[in-house]
Design a protein around this motif. Structure first.
Motif: not given
Length: 327
Positions: A269-275, A277-289
């Motif tokens: 759907t080319e949903d840039r905003e959701s994509l 946010a999805f990637l940012k959440e994953a990056i943050q979780a990985r960085t904290i871990w």
């Protein structure tokens, strides 16, 4: 009195345990056993053992501690072989990733007053990247900064559990006590699922006609994403350890597939905003871990006091007596 420790399986885990205990020559006799006699001799030359005994019965007959560091599909057979030879009070520390099933096997196979404690390590963060120099080499600090997941059957002698806890600390890690069912679920999430994901990724790519050219471009991202395949837990019967933990892995695979579908929907759907946010959440979780993993900072109680080697080896005496029920 010298304590006899037999290490069965001289891969990276078994050899690193031997190397880490090298400084206790007057208190511990490190016996090694492997299916490959050449590996036994190599272990002797590198100083990971004091003696290699190729006959498994002989290697374990007088052992006070047995470190079981064999592939998952060899655990039951090995327990069956050594069980009749173990002396009263012997403690088996099993490093395999599955807890519930091995605990059940131990209950069925081990005579009274022989104790199995699951003792699965996580590794020094310096050893986690496959591209790091020496990341696959046995080393005495392999477990520094990691944890050892410790579980045991009911009625295990309390001193056997204390022994496992103290050994974890002596090897540079921290003990983490868990219920066997809980531990199997955790190991499925951080060990089994990454392996299956790597298999799926590699298969999906290499089956494509373009792989012939794409293989020339595969770099660090591809190496790191597919590296878990090199650490499958079975030696002969590939997939056996996956099937043995299938309930947890089926649940996790369903969640993983749903997450992949979510990403696919964003792309379609080319949903840039959701994509984003999805990637940012994953990056943050990985960085904290990763920050926590490097420091060993899990916001828990202070690390246990490091026992002296004398305190550690003293735990063994008296284990042949009446077992203390575990609460």
């Amino acid at each position: 009195m010298t304590i006899r420790m037999t290490i069965i399986g001289l891969g990276r885990i078994g050899l690193s345990i031997g190397l880490a205990l090298k400084d206790n020559p007057h208190q511990i006799m490190r016996i090694g056993n492997d299916a490959d006699p050449q590996i036994e001799q190599k272990a002797l030359k590198m100083g990971a053992l004091d003696e290699a005994i190729h006959n498994l019965h002989t290697a374990t007959a007088d052992a006070d501690i047995v470190i079981l560091a064999v592939p998952m599909d060899e655990v039951r057979e090995t327990l069956t072989t050594i069980a009749p030879n173990l002396k009263p009070g012997a403690v088996i520390l099993d490093t395999s990733p599955l807890k519930t099933l091995v605990t059940r096997w131990a209950k069925d196979l081990l005579p009274a007053e022989r104790y199995l404690v699951s003792f699965s390590p996580s590794l020094n963060p310096e050893c986690l990247y496959p591209l790091a120099p020496g990341s696959e080499t046995p080393r005495p600090d392999l477990f520094k900064g990691g944890v050892f997941v410790i579980t045991s059957p009911p009625h295990t002698h309390s001193d056997a559990l204390k022994l496992a806890s103290d050994l974890a600390v002596l090897l540079g890690g921290q003990p983490y006590f868990a219920d066997p069912y809980e531990a199997d679920g955790l190991m499925a999430a951080v060990h089994g699922l990454p392996q299956l994901s790597a298999v799926a990724l590699l298969t999906a790519i290499t089956r494509q006609p373009g792989w012939r050219e794409a293989r020339k471009l595969a770099g660090q991202a591809f190496v790191e994403a597919t590296e878990p395949i090199t650490h499958l837990d079975d030696h002969t019967h590939l997939g056996e350890s996956i099937l043995l933990n299938r309930e947890n892995l089926l649940r996790l695979l369903d969640n993983y597939i749903a997450t992949l579908q979510e990403m696919r929907d964003y792309l379609e759907t080319e949903d840039r905003e959701s994509l984003a946010a999805f990637l940012k959440e994953a990056i943050q979780a990985r960085t904290i871990w990763w920050q926590q993993r490097q420091k060993g900072d899990w916001e828990t109680t202070p690390p246990p006091e490091i026992p002296s080697s004398g305190q550690f080896f003293a735990r063994l005496f008296g284990l042949g007596g009446k077992p203390t029920k575990k609460e």
